[in-house]
Scaffold this motif. Structure first.
Motif, PDB file in Angstrom:
ATOM      1  N   VAL A   1       0.838  -1.360  -0.109  1.00 36.68           N
ATOM      2  CA  VAL A   1       0.151   0.169   0.235  1.00 36.68           C
ATOM      3  C   VAL A   1       1.208   1.090   0.397  1.00 36.68           C
ATOM      4  O   VAL A   1       2.045   1.505   0.729  1.00 36.68           O
ATOM      5  N   PRO A   2       0.721   2.036  -0.670  1.00 37.88           N
ATOM      6  CA  PRO A   2      -0.028   2.975  -1.922  1.00 37.88           C
ATOM      7  C   PRO A   2      -0.357   1.971  -3.239  1.00 37.88           C
ATOM      8  O   PRO A   2      -1.110   1.766  -4.355  1.00 37.88           O
ATOM      9  N   LEU A   3       0.852   1.874  -3.698  1.00 38.71           N
ATOM     10  CA  LEU A   3       1.463   1.572  -5.426  1.00 38.71           C
ATOM     11  C   LEU A   3       1.667  -0.115  -5.414  1.00 38.71           C
ATOM     12  O   LEU A   3       1.455  -0.679  -7.292  1.00 38.71           O
ATOM     13  N   GLY A   4       1.646  -0.991  -4.599  1.00 38.67           N
ATOM     14  CA  GLY A   4       1.062  -2.620  -5.262  1.00 38.67           C
ATOM     15  C   GLY A   4       2.746  -3.777  -4.857  1.00 38.67           C
ATOM     16  O   GLY A   4       3.714  -2.945  -4.474  1.00 38.67           O
ATOM     17  N   PRO A   5       2.688  -4.537  -5.270  1.00 39.47           N
ATOM     18  CA  PRO A   5       3.909  -5.352  -4.719  1.00 39.47           C
ATOM     19  C   PRO A   5       5.266  -5.028  -5.582  1.00 39.47           C
ATOM     20  O   PRO A   5       5.409  -4.300  -6.705  1.00 39.47           O
ATOM     21  N   PHE A   6       5.531  -4.827  -5.060  1.00 39.19           N
ATOM     22  CA  PHE A   6       7.665  -4.642  -4.879  1.00 39.19           C
ATOM     23  C   PHE A   6       8.423  -5.778  -4.681  1.00 39.19           C
ATOM     24  O   PHE A   6       8.596  -6.817  -5.463  1.00 39.19           O
ATOM     25  N   LEU A   7       8.971  -5.214  -3.701  1.00 41.02           N
ATOM     26  CA  LEU A   7      10.254  -6.151  -3.241  1.00 41.02           C
ATOM     27  C   LEU A   7      10.145  -8.154  -2.996  1.00 41.02           C
ATOM     28  O   LEU A   7      10.566  -8.659  -3.052  1.00 41.02           O
ATOM     29  N   GLY A   8       8.569  -7.399  -2.426  1.00 40.59           N
ATOM     30  CA  GLY A   8       8.478  -8.666  -1.930  1.00 40.59           C
ATOM     31  C   GLY A   8       7.688  -9.915  -2.896  1.00 40.59           C
ATOM     32  O   GLY A   8       7.772 -11.156  -2.790  1.00 40.59           O
ATOM     33  N   LYS A   9       7.916  -9.350  -4.530  1.00 44.98           N
ATOM     34  CA  LYS A   9       7.836 -10.313  -5.171  1.00 44.98           C
ATOM     35  C   LYS A   9       8.706 -10.476  -6.395  1.00 44.98           C
ATOM     36  O   LYS A   9       9.034 -11.634  -7.660  1.00 44.98           O
ATOM     37  N   SER A  10       9.601  -9.241  -6.502  1.00 47.45           N
ATOM     38  CA  SER A  10      10.615  -8.767  -7.535  1.00 47.45           C
ATOM     39  C   SER A  10      12.257 -10.161  -7.370  1.00 47.45           C
ATOM     40  O   SER A  10      12.793  -9.885  -8.591  1.00 47.45           O
ATOM     41  N   PHE A  11      12.228 -10.809  -6.423  1.00 49.16           N
ATOM     42  CA  PHE A  11      13.418 -11.057  -5.590  1.00 49.16           C
ATOM     43  C   PHE A  11      13.963 -12.469  -7.371  1.00 49.16           C
ATOM     44  O   PHE A  11      14.952 -12.889  -7.377  1.00 49.16           O
ATOM     45  N   ALA A  12      12.209 -13.383  -6.994  1.00 51.24           N
ATOM     46  CA  ALA A  12      12.858 -14.526  -8.133  1.00 51.24           C
ATOM     47  C   ALA A  12      11.241 -14.829  -8.403  1.00 51.24           C
ATOM     48  O   ALA A  12      10.004 -14.689  -7.814  1.00 51.24           O
ATOM     49  N   THR A  13      10.874 -15.069  -9.913  1.00 53.65           N
ATOM     50  CA  THR A  13      10.416 -15.647 -10.357  1.00 53.65           C
ATOM     51  C   THR A  13      11.197 -16.704 -11.062  1.00 53.65           C
ATOM     52  O   THR A  13      11.436 -16.898 -12.211  1.00 53.65           O
ATOM     53  N   SER A  14      10.767 -18.189 -11.288  1.00 54.58           N
ATOM     54  CA  SER A  14      10.485 -19.214 -11.821  1.00 54.58           C
ATOM     55  C   SER A  14       9.927 -20.113 -13.382  1.00 54.58           C
ATOM     56  O   SER A  14       8.913 -19.566 -12.864  1.00 54.58           O
ATOM     57  N   ILE A  15      10.617 -20.487 -14.103  1.00 49.85           N
ATOM     58  CA  ILE A  15       9.112 -20.702 -15.217  1.00 49.85           C
ATOM     59  C   ILE A  15      10.202 -22.291 -15.947  1.00 49.85           C
ATOM     60  O   ILE A  15      10.956 -22.522 -15.560  1.00 49.85           O
ATOM     61  N   SER A  16       9.283 -23.017 -16.352  1.00 55.95           N
ATOM     62  CA  SER A  16       9.293 -23.956 -17.096  1.00 55.95           C
ATOM     63  C   SER A  16      10.528 -24.077 -18.129  1.00 55.95           C
ATOM     64  O   SER A  16      10.440 -22.851 -18.734  1.00 55.95           O
ATOM     65  N   PRO A  17      11.589 -24.924 -18.526  1.00 61.13           N
ATOM     66  CA  PRO A  17      12.627 -24.824 -19.801  1.00 61.13           C
ATOM     67  C   PRO A  17      11.664 -25.312 -20.708  1.00 61.13           C
ATOM     68  O   PRO A  17      12.036 -24.509 -21.873  1.00 61.13           O
ATOM     69  N   TRP A  18      10.741 -25.918 -21.268  1.00 58.76           N
ATOM     70  CA  TRP A  18       9.886 -26.081 -22.183  1.00 58.76           C
ATOM     71  C   TRP A  18       8.930 -24.879 -23.025  1.00 58.76           C
ATOM     72  O   TRP A  18       7.853 -24.524 -21.852  1.00 58.76           O
ATOM     73  N   ILE A  19       8.581 -24.059 -23.752  1.00 51.89           N
ATOM     74  CA  ILE A  19       7.664 -23.418 -24.244  1.00 51.89           C
ATOM     75  C   ILE A  19       6.588 -24.812 -24.920  1.00 51.89           C
ATOM     76  O   ILE A  19       7.189 -24.498 -26.246  1.00 51.89           O
ATOM     77  N   VAL A  20       5.675 -24.341 -24.579  1.00 51.78           N
ATOM     78  CA  VAL A  20       4.496 -25.144 -25.541  1.00 51.78           C
ATOM     79  C   VAL A  20       3.984 -24.498 -26.295  1.00 51.78           C
ATOM     80  O   VAL A  20       2.625 -23.423 -25.923  1.00 51.78           O
ATOM     81  N   PRO A  21       4.045 -24.544 -27.680  1.00 50.63           N
ATOM     82  CA  PRO A  21       3.282 -23.304 -28.634  1.00 50.63           C
ATOM     83  C   PRO A  21       1.780 -23.748 -28.148  1.00 50.63           C
ATOM     84  O   PRO A  21       1.102 -24.864 -27.964  1.00 50.63           O
ATOM     85  N   LEU A  22       0.737 -22.500 -28.771  1.00 52.61           N
ATOM     86  CA  LEU A  22      -0.516 -22.481 -28.680  1.00 52.61           C
ATOM     87  C   LEU A  22      -0.707 -23.465 -29.414  1.00 52.61           C
ATOM     88  O   LEU A  22      -2.045 -24.480 -28.971  1.00 52.61           O
ATOM     89  N   ALA A  23      -0.329 -23.940 -30.710  1.00 50.60           N
ATOM     90  CA  ALA A  23      -1.125 -24.807 -31.234  1.00 50.60           C
ATOM     91  C   ALA A  23      -1.429 -25.830 -30.603  1.00 50.60           C
ATOM     92  O   ALA A  23      -2.171 -27.141 -31.068  1.00 50.60           O
ATOM     93  N   ALA A  24      -0.639 -26.661 -29.544  1.00 49.22           N
ATOM     94  CA  ALA A  24      -0.663 -27.327 -28.591  1.00 49.22           C
ATOM     95  C   ALA A  24      -2.156 -27.940 -28.327  1.00 49.22           C
ATOM     96  O   ALA A  24      -1.955 -28.781 -27.508  1.00 49.22           O
ATOM     97  N   LEU A  25      -2.570 -27.278 -27.935  1.00 49.31           N
ATOM     98  CA  LEU A  25      -3.584 -26.617 -27.040  1.00 49.31           C
ATOM     99  C   LEU A  25      -4.893 -26.308 -27.421  1.00 49.31           C
ATOM    100  O   LEU A  25      -6.138 -26.396 -26.994  1.00 49.31           O
ATOM    101  N   GLU A  26      -4.518 -26.733 -28.292  1.00 48.29           N
ATOM    102  CA  GLU A  26      -6.490 -26.646 -29.380  1.00 48.29           C
ATOM    103  C   GLU A  26      -7.367 -27.319 -28.726  1.00 48.29           C
ATOM    104  O   GLU A  26      -8.465 -27.210 -28.408  1.00 48.29           O
ATOM    105  N   HIS A  27      -7.419 -28.826 -28.492  1.00 47.99           N
ATOM    106  CA  HIS A  27      -8.075 -29.457 -27.546  1.00 47.99           C
ATOM    107  C   HIS A  27      -8.351 -29.105 -26.346  1.00 47.99           C
ATOM    108  O   HIS A  27      -9.180 -29.610 -25.888  1.00 47.99           O
ATOM    109  N   ALA A  28      -7.214 -28.076 -25.860  1.00 43.69           N
ATOM    110  CA  ALA A  28      -7.848 -28.173 -24.559  1.00 43.69           C
ATOM    111  C   ALA A  28      -8.717 -26.734 -24.613  1.00 43.69           C
ATOM    112  O   ALA A  28      -9.205 -26.337 -22.892  1.00 43.69           O
ATOM    113  N   ARG A  29      -9.269 -26.542 -25.306  1.00 43.65           N
ATOM    114  CA  ARG A  29      -9.512 -24.729 -25.709  1.00 43.65           C
ATOM    115  C   ARG A  29     -10.810 -25.665 -24.562  1.00 43.65           C
ATOM    116  O   ARG A  29     -12.112 -26.083 -24.901  1.00 43.65           O
ATOM    117  N   VAL A  30     -11.599 -24.083 -23.896  1.00 42.91           N
ATOM    118  CA  VAL A  30     -12.556 -24.234 -23.416  1.00 42.91           C
ATOM    119  C   VAL A  30     -13.710 -24.009 -22.853  1.00 42.91           C
ATOM    120  O   VAL A  30     -12.808 -21.927 -22.924  1.00 42.91           O
TER     121      VAL A  30
END
Length: 413
Positions: free
Chosen positions: A241-270
């Motif tokens: 408060v008042p400007l939102g997340p800062f040091l409590g969020k900016s230290f690390a964000t982990s992502i998976s190493p494999w990027i799955v194309p949107l085309a692979a999720l065609e049958h998962a769309r709902v």
């Protein structure tokens, strides 16, 4: 690239493997001498696309030459489709498979790298269940959702430079926090949390002043990855408060190493959940293509499954998030990453953060060895995996994002 390839024979792959032909995710791995190479996961193996493409495709030699995904991301939907079609042919037709076998090697033999340089990072807050849970905790007796929540996807700009690939140790963050007696303390976070999320990777940029409408979502977004947006709840609650997340969020964000194309999720769309009130026109997807996604996550803490969130429960879709992110004229860059925010569902078992799973520490979780957890302790390992339905009853895998908490190396003074 290496001058000679090792002669190999095609190794059959189980038909039900989540990294089968229906998935074909892209990543970057450390090749000979540590140089990055673009790879495509197929079963338990990796196809060295950086080497195979100029040798077998006979075109576009520079597309994978850097060992990272930026050139592919920027190339656009027509190139994405052609590339996927060619890779599918190589890996499915008998004559082609023998040619490509020389460029395959076990995935276990490789170190995965951050697959692209993250240009900008935005994190949203798109789960009604998550927002309502936190509102109930922190504003008891009041309306759990803020007045703006059902009118637009709420988000904040994060720090692109602290996006790390799965497996990177997470150093316990330090900062200011407020103790129960009101005293302000400085030191390592005592309420370190996880956030199970889905990330969306932008490929094609957009110009400044050119909003991206809902029906252009798949013309700009290449694919998805798993995200653990680690959160220091005690630091965040004192500073936001008042400007939102800062040091409590900016230290690390982990992502998976494999990027799955949107085309692979065609049958998962709902169809996403109904929206009340009706969103403004630029967010109203009632007559647009469906971008709800039946992506099912599992969260494990020290080997114990603690949560099973599903992205289909999310109130705001990624297409709406992108439309809102650009409605003010903000441009997109190749490598922009935006994340969904914590994925939580209507049941206790489907909550995607520890603060919800333990109801702000009031109800500890039982984990391996009979131990209890409210928030993360040093040495704890979190693994998030996900799958989605594919064509012909197959399963599309999104791989995993992992991280182990290590102690802060020095106290902040």
């Amino acid at each position: 690239m290496t001058a000679h390839r090792v002669a190999r024979s095609w190794v059959p792959m189980p038909e039900d493997h989540p990294f089968g032909l229906q998935t074909l995710p892209f990543g970057s791995f450390a090749g000979p001498g540590g140089r990055p190479r673009v790879g495509v996961a197929i079963g338990d193996q990796v196809l060295d696309v950086s080497a195979a493409w100029p040798a077998l495709a006979g075109c576009d030699e520079g597309l994978f030459a850097t060992g990272r995904l930026e050139r592919l991301l920027a190339a656009g939907p027509a190139c994405w489709a052609r590339t996927r079609q060619l890779l599918t042919r190589w890996l499915s037709e008998a004559g082609e498979r023998e040619r490509v076998a020389a460029y395959l090697s076990p995935a276990s033999a490789h170190t995965m790298l951050l697959p692209f340089e993250v240009a900008d990072y935005v994190d949203f807050y798109a789960s009604e269940h998550h927002a309502a849970n936190l509102g109930s905790m922190f504003r008891p007796g009041s309306e759990p959702l803020t007045p703006n929540w059902k009118h637009m996807p709420i988000g904040y700009h994060g720090r692109a430079g602290t996006i790390v690939v799965s497996g990177t140790p997470i150093v316990r963050p330090a900062g200011q926090r407020r103790a129960a007696d009101g005293a302000v303390q400085v030191g390592p976070s005592t309420r370190l949390d996880i956030e199970a999320e889905l990330g969306f990777v932008v490929g094609v940029p957009s110009g400044m002043g050119a909003p991206v409408p809902l029906d252009r979502f798949d013309q700009h977004v290449f694919g998805v990855c798993l995200v653990n947006d680690w959160s220091a709840r005690d630091i965040q609650s004192w500073e936001y408060v008042p400007l939102g997340p800062f040091l409590g969020k900016s230290f690390a964000t982990s992502i998976s190493p494999w990027i799955v194309p949107l085309a692979a999720l065609e049958h998962a769309r709902v169809t996403p959940p109904p929206r009340t009130p009706r969103p403004p026109a630029y967010l109203n997807d009632a007559h647009q293509a469906r971008w709800g996604l039946d992506v099912r996550l599992e969260v494990r803490l020290n080997g114990t499954k603690i949560s099973e969130p599903c992205f289909a429960d999310m109130y705001w879709t990624a297409a709406q998030q992108l439309a809102h992110m650009t409605v003010n004229g903000a441009g997109l860059r190749t490598g922009d990453l935006f994340a969904s925010g914590t994925i939580s569902g209507p049941t206790p078992r489907s909550r995607g953060s520890l603060i919800e799973l333990t109801w702000n520490g009031a109800h500890p979780l039982q984990v391996a060895g009979g131990e209890e957890r409210t928030f993360l302790e040093d040495g704890d390992e979190v693994i998030i995996t996900a799958t989605a339905p594919g064509p012909a009853a197959t399963t599309v895998g999104l791989g995993e994002v992992t991280g182990r908490v290590v102690p802060a190396e020095a106290a902040v003074r």
